[in-house]
Motif scaffolding. Sequence first.
Motif, PDB file in Angstrom:
ATOM      1  N   VAL A 117      14.750   7.839  -2.496  1.00  0.00           N
ATOM      2  CA  VAL A 117      13.583   7.655  -2.925  1.00  0.00           C
ATOM      3  C   VAL A 117      13.454   8.882  -4.374  1.00  0.00           C
ATOM      4  CG1 VAL A 117      12.114   9.390  -1.585  1.00  0.00           C
ATOM      5  CG2 VAL A 117      10.870   7.840  -2.945  1.00  0.00           C
ATOM      6  N   ALA A 118      13.098   8.465  -5.437  1.00  0.00           N
ATOM      7  CA  ALA A 118      12.926   9.223  -6.490  1.00  0.00           C
ATOM      8  C   ALA A 118      11.866   8.831  -7.608  1.00  0.00           C
ATOM      9  CB  ALA A 118      14.209   9.626  -7.222  1.00  0.00           C
ATOM     10  N   ALA A 119      11.701   9.862  -8.670  1.00  0.00           N
ATOM     11  CA  ALA A 119      10.408   9.288  -9.357  1.00  0.00           C
ATOM     12  C   ALA A 119      10.550  10.240 -10.891  1.00  0.00           C
ATOM     13  CB  ALA A 119       8.960   9.344  -8.615  1.00  0.00           C
ATOM     14  N   PHE A 120       9.851   9.516 -11.754  1.00  0.00           N
ATOM     15  CA  PHE A 120       9.517  10.505 -12.801  1.00  0.00           C
ATOM     16  C   PHE A 120       8.272  10.492 -13.064  1.00  0.00           C
ATOM     17  CE2 PHE A 120      11.088   6.592 -14.595  1.00  0.00           C
ATOM     18  CZ  PHE A 120      10.197   6.277 -15.480  1.00  0.00           C
ATOM     19  N   ALA A 121       7.378  11.422 -13.516  1.00  0.00           N
ATOM     20  CA  ALA A 121       5.986  11.477 -13.364  1.00  0.00           C
ATOM     21  C   ALA A 121       5.392  12.136 -14.575  1.00  0.00           C
ATOM     22  CB  ALA A 121       5.244  12.232 -12.225  1.00  0.00           C
ATOM     23  N   SER A 122       4.243  11.815 -15.354  1.00  0.00           N
ATOM     24  CA  SER A 122       3.870  12.336 -16.626  1.00  0.00           C
ATOM     25  C   SER A 122       2.230  12.138 -16.483  1.00  0.00           C
ATOM     26  CB  SER A 122       4.263  11.760 -17.511  1.00  0.00           C
ATOM     27  OG  SER A 122       4.207  12.268 -18.753  1.00  0.00           O
ATOM     28  N   THR A 123       1.993  12.603 -17.851  1.00  0.00           N
ATOM     29  CA  THR A 123       0.373  12.375 -17.851  1.00  0.00           C
ATOM     30  C   THR A 123       0.069  10.926 -18.227  1.00  0.00           C
ATOM     31  OG1 THR A 123       0.503  12.891 -20.131  1.00  0.00           O
ATOM     32  CG2 THR A 123       0.195  14.702 -18.685  1.00  0.00           C
ATOM     33  N   GLN A 134       0.771  -1.292  -0.016  1.00  0.00           N
ATOM     34  CA  GLN A 134      -0.016   0.115   0.051  1.00  0.00           C
ATOM     35  C   GLN A 134       0.870   1.372  -0.193  1.00  0.00           C
ATOM     36  OE1 GLN A 134      -3.394  -0.062   2.583  1.00  0.00           O
ATOM     37  NE2 GLN A 134      -3.498   2.315   2.518  1.00  0.00           N
ATOM     38  N   PRO A 135       2.145   1.318   0.726  1.00  0.00           N
ATOM     39  CA  PRO A 135       2.706   2.901   0.760  1.00  0.00           C
ATOM     40  C   PRO A 135       3.099   3.306  -0.636  1.00  0.00           C
ATOM     41  CG  PRO A 135       3.646   1.170   2.424  1.00  0.00           C
ATOM     42  CD  PRO A 135       2.586   0.310   1.526  1.00  0.00           C
ATOM     43  N   ASN A 136       3.273   2.633  -1.764  1.00  0.00           N
ATOM     44  CA  ASN A 136       3.627   3.158  -3.031  1.00  0.00           C
ATOM     45  C   ASN A 136       2.637   3.607  -3.736  1.00  0.00           C
ATOM     46  OD1 ASN A 136       2.794   0.554  -3.943  1.00  0.00           O
ATOM     47  ND2 ASN A 136       4.966  -0.138  -4.341  1.00  0.00           N
ATOM     48  N   VAL A 137       1.312   2.847  -3.463  1.00  0.00           N
ATOM     49  CA  VAL A 137       0.317   3.226  -4.324  1.00  0.00           C
ATOM     50  C   VAL A 137      -0.225   4.573  -3.718  1.00  0.00           C
ATOM     51  CG1 VAL A 137      -0.205   1.231  -5.369  1.00  0.00           C
ATOM     52  CG2 VAL A 137      -1.341   1.738  -3.214  1.00  0.00           C
ATOM     53  N   ASP A 138      -0.147   4.615  -2.182  1.00  0.00           N
ATOM     54  CA  ASP A 138      -0.586   5.804  -1.605  1.00  0.00           C
ATOM     55  C   ASP A 138       0.257   7.137  -1.863  1.00  0.00           C
ATOM     56  OD1 ASP A 138      -2.673   4.413  -0.453  1.00  0.00           O
ATOM     57  OD2 ASP A 138      -1.689   4.246   1.521  1.00  0.00           O
ATOM     58  N   LEU A 139       1.472   6.749  -1.971  1.00  0.00           N
ATOM     59  CA  LEU A 139       2.380   7.879  -2.326  1.00  0.00           C
ATOM     60  C   LEU A 139       2.118   8.420  -3.874  1.00  0.00           C
ATOM     61  CD1 LEU A 139       4.717   9.681  -1.933  1.00  0.00           C
ATOM     62  CD2 LEU A 139       6.511   7.841  -2.461  1.00  0.00           C
ATOM     63  N   ALA A 140       2.019   7.432  -4.616  1.00  0.00           N
ATOM     64  CA  ALA A 140       1.840   7.839  -6.083  1.00  0.00           C
ATOM     65  C   ALA A 140       0.265   8.676  -6.048  1.00  0.00           C
ATOM     66  CB  ALA A 140       1.557   6.732  -7.003  1.00  0.00           C
ATOM     67  N   GLU A 141      -0.661   8.340  -5.435  1.00  0.00           N
ATOM     68  CA  GLU A 141      -1.981   9.025  -5.308  1.00  0.00           C
ATOM     69  C   GLU A 141      -1.760  10.427  -4.733  1.00  0.00           C
ATOM     70  OE1 GLU A 141      -6.472   8.168  -3.844  1.00  0.00           O
ATOM     71  OE2 GLU A 141      -4.677   7.849  -2.397  1.00  0.00           O
ATOM     72  N   ARG A 142      -0.740  10.448  -3.655  1.00  0.00           N
ATOM     73  CA  ARG A 142      -0.629  11.553  -3.073  1.00  0.00           C
ATOM     74  C   ARG A 142       0.162  12.701  -3.936  1.00  0.00           C
ATOM     75  NH1 ARG A 142       0.197  13.304   2.511  1.00  0.00           N
ATOM     76  NH2 ARG A 142       0.106  15.510   2.516  1.00  0.00           N
ATOM     77  N   LEU A 143       1.237  12.052  -4.717  1.00  0.00           N
ATOM     78  CA  LEU A 143       1.881  13.025  -5.605  1.00  0.00           C
ATOM     79  C   LEU A 143       1.027  13.583  -6.627  1.00  0.00           C
ATOM     80  CD1 LEU A 143       5.415  10.662  -6.015  1.00  0.00           C
ATOM     81  CD2 LEU A 143       5.266  13.142  -4.946  1.00  0.00           C
ATOM     82  N   ALA A 144       0.060  12.748  -7.153  1.00  0.00           N
ATOM     83  CA  ALA A 144      -0.938  13.273  -8.387  1.00  0.00           C
ATOM     84  C   ALA A 144      -1.617  14.440  -7.915  1.00  0.00           C
ATOM     85  CB  ALA A 144      -1.916  12.162  -8.787  1.00  0.00           C
ATOM     86  N   GLY A 145      -1.793  14.582  -6.510  1.00  0.00           N
ATOM     87  CA  GLY A 145      -2.420  15.884  -5.873  1.00  0.00           C
ATOM     88  C   GLY A 145      -1.490  17.064  -5.820  1.00  0.00           C
ATOM     89  N   VAL A 146      -0.423  16.780  -5.894  1.00  0.00           N
ATOM     90  CA  VAL A 146       0.553  17.760  -5.630  1.00  0.00           C
ATOM     91  C   VAL A 146       1.186  18.415  -6.777  1.00  0.00           C
ATOM     92  CG1 VAL A 146       0.875  17.821  -3.346  1.00  0.00           C
ATOM     93  CG2 VAL A 146       2.697  16.718  -5.018  1.00  0.00           C
ATOM     94  N   LEU A 147       1.482  17.444  -7.762  1.00  0.00           N
ATOM     95  CA  LEU A 147       2.061  17.702  -9.205  1.00  0.00           C
ATOM     96  C   LEU A 147       1.082  18.795 -10.085  1.00  0.00           C
ATOM     97  CD1 LEU A 147       3.057  14.069  -9.900  1.00  0.00           C
ATOM     98  CD2 LEU A 147       4.538  15.920  -9.728  1.00  0.00           C
ATOM     99  N   PRO A 148       2.232  19.283 -10.952  1.00  0.00           N
ATOM    100  CA  PRO A 148       1.096  20.531 -11.735  1.00  0.00           C
ATOM    101  C   PRO A 148       0.473  19.740 -12.965  1.00  0.00           C
ATOM    102  CG  PRO A 148       3.565  20.412 -12.334  1.00  0.00           C
ATOM    103  CD  PRO A 148       3.387  19.518 -10.951  1.00  0.00           C
ATOM    104  N   GLY A 149      -0.750  20.420 -13.085  1.00  0.00           N
ATOM    105  CA  GLY A 149      -1.478  20.140 -14.370  1.00  0.00           C
ATOM    106  C   GLY A 149      -2.252  18.786 -14.227  1.00  0.00           C
ATOM    107  N   ARG A 150      -2.030  17.876 -15.309  1.00  0.00           N
ATOM    108  CA  ARG A 150      -2.566  16.628 -15.254  1.00  0.00           C
ATOM    109  C   ARG A 150      -1.549  15.739 -15.169  1.00  0.00           C
ATOM    110  NH1 ARG A 150      -4.259  14.848 -19.698  1.00  0.00           N
ATOM    111  NH2 ARG A 150      -3.079  16.494 -21.263  1.00  0.00           N
ATOM    112  N   LEU A 151      -0.285  15.844 -14.608  1.00  0.00           N
ATOM    113  CA  LEU A 151       0.626  14.853 -14.362  1.00  0.00           C
ATOM    114  C   LEU A 151       0.151  14.075 -13.154  1.00  0.00           C
ATOM    115  CD1 LEU A 151       2.395  17.037 -15.929  1.00  0.00           C
ATOM    116  CD2 LEU A 151       4.199  16.349 -14.486  1.00  0.00           C
ATOM    117  N   ALA A 152       0.020  12.719 -13.469  1.00  0.00           N
ATOM    118  CA  ALA A 152      -0.873  11.851 -12.263  1.00  0.00           C
ATOM    119  C   ALA A 152      -0.171  10.289 -12.366  1.00  0.00           C
ATOM    120  CB  ALA A 152      -2.331  11.864 -12.775  1.00  0.00           C
ATOM    121  N   ARG A 153       0.716  10.104 -13.258  1.00  0.00           N
ATOM    122  CA  ARG A 153       1.260   8.910 -13.140  1.00  0.00           C
ATOM    123  C   ARG A 153       2.830   8.977 -12.770  1.00  0.00           C
ATOM    124  NH1 ARG A 153      -2.143   4.163 -14.979  1.00  0.00           N
ATOM    125  NH2 ARG A 153      -3.806   5.317 -16.061  1.00  0.00           N
ATOM    126  N   THR A 154       3.205   8.032 -11.891  1.00  0.00           N
ATOM    127  CA  THR A 154       4.544   8.095 -11.048  1.00  0.00           C
ATOM    128  C   THR A 154       5.301   6.658 -11.351  1.00  0.00           C
ATOM    129  OG1 THR A 154       3.889   9.759  -9.773  1.00  0.00           O
ATOM    130  CG2 THR A 154       5.673   8.327  -9.175  1.00  0.00           C
TER     131      THR A 154
END
Length: 445
Positions: free
Chosen positions: A286-292, A89-109
Amino acid sequence: MKQTYIGPEGVLEKRRKYFYPCTSHFYRNPPQLVKGEMQYLYGHDGTCYTDFFAGVSVVAGGHCNPEITRRTAEQLQTLQHTCTIYLTQPNVDLAERLAGVLPGRLARTFFVNSGSEANEGALLLARLHTGRKGFIALEQGLHGRTYLTMSVTGLAMWRADPQLDHPQAQAVEDVSFIPRPFERGMSREAAARRSIDALKEVLAEKGGDIAAMIAEPIQGNGGIIVPPDWYFPEVKALLEQYGVLLIADEIQTGFGRTGRMFAMDRWGVTPDIVTMAKALGSGVPVAAFASTDEIAASFTRPSASTFGGNPVSSAAALAVLDYIETHRLPERAERLGRQVLDGLRELAGRFPRLVSDVRGAGLMVGAELCADDPGRGAQLVDEVLEEMKDRGYLIGKNGVDRNVLAFQPPLVITEEDIAEMLAALGQALHAAGEVKGEIAHGVRP
């Protein structure tokens, strides 16, 4: 039982014996650091240092922040590792949380371990989505130490493989470098316009073959280079005309450092891909790249990161995001950053022969020394760093010629810490100037 330490000489001896020779360190007489508490670090002898570099913008939430450390330790004692081939659960919760703070429609991590990996993944994603190979990068930028990220790194000291400078290697990776929006002796507006003109030329010549442009919103190792407000909006508009993606390397600038959650937010620009690391874990890798959704959909070939998004790093990152939000760290960085900028500009007025320029945003500020003679400036930076360390302050350095003092403290730094550091820095600059005979008679320390 009392902890015993081998001391700086013991550490240096083991480094000489077991580290690669490429590993360097700050200071002629470096301390052995053994403990951290929020904005403070402690040496083996009990000396307290106020940290104004944060491990190069890493511990934004402070060293060993109890609110973050507690939750990290709880996860460490519960489930330490599984990899993404299992459901946690921690990583999907983190991905969901990042989608809420990333700019625009960036929602995939996509989670990885380091900024280099994040940028490598972003560059790959751009190629997969566009079907093109080429990249555009800014001169004097830094994007990592993998082969591809070194290929788009314009800062010579970090292009470790000399083969990268051979024309054949440049042709293989197909990287076009354009001037950054900064040049000594040129106004910010003129330098930024020159950069835009160069971008137009590259796009006109081979825009149909370029997958993405990668850029740090504010160059960190390049010397804290802040472009004019219009620069990145114009860059994004030009790239869109040719279907070229914009990758924002927010490794140093992300998560409140510049007074916004992401530096690109300062200019209202939504990149196509954002890379992040450093402050996201506040000391935990911890690191990531995110996009639409649309761009992420191009990445279908099997891929994984063994440690990327593991339960412990994900729990730490979630705690970091909670702390950033609860304590309003971006707003704090904006407010305290003005205090740093104003204080450094006052010192520049007192020591005009030493401090040539002060620039930055939020708590990412640089003071360039002796711009007319960078070699002398680099020597002076080292002297000031040594003096400030002896006075109880750890400051960074960067710049193409390593003549820029870098102030990138934990975002929990206080007004009192800043005021005391600026006072000590004034004394250090005065002492250095007296030695060099560059302080006019009557100038106060």
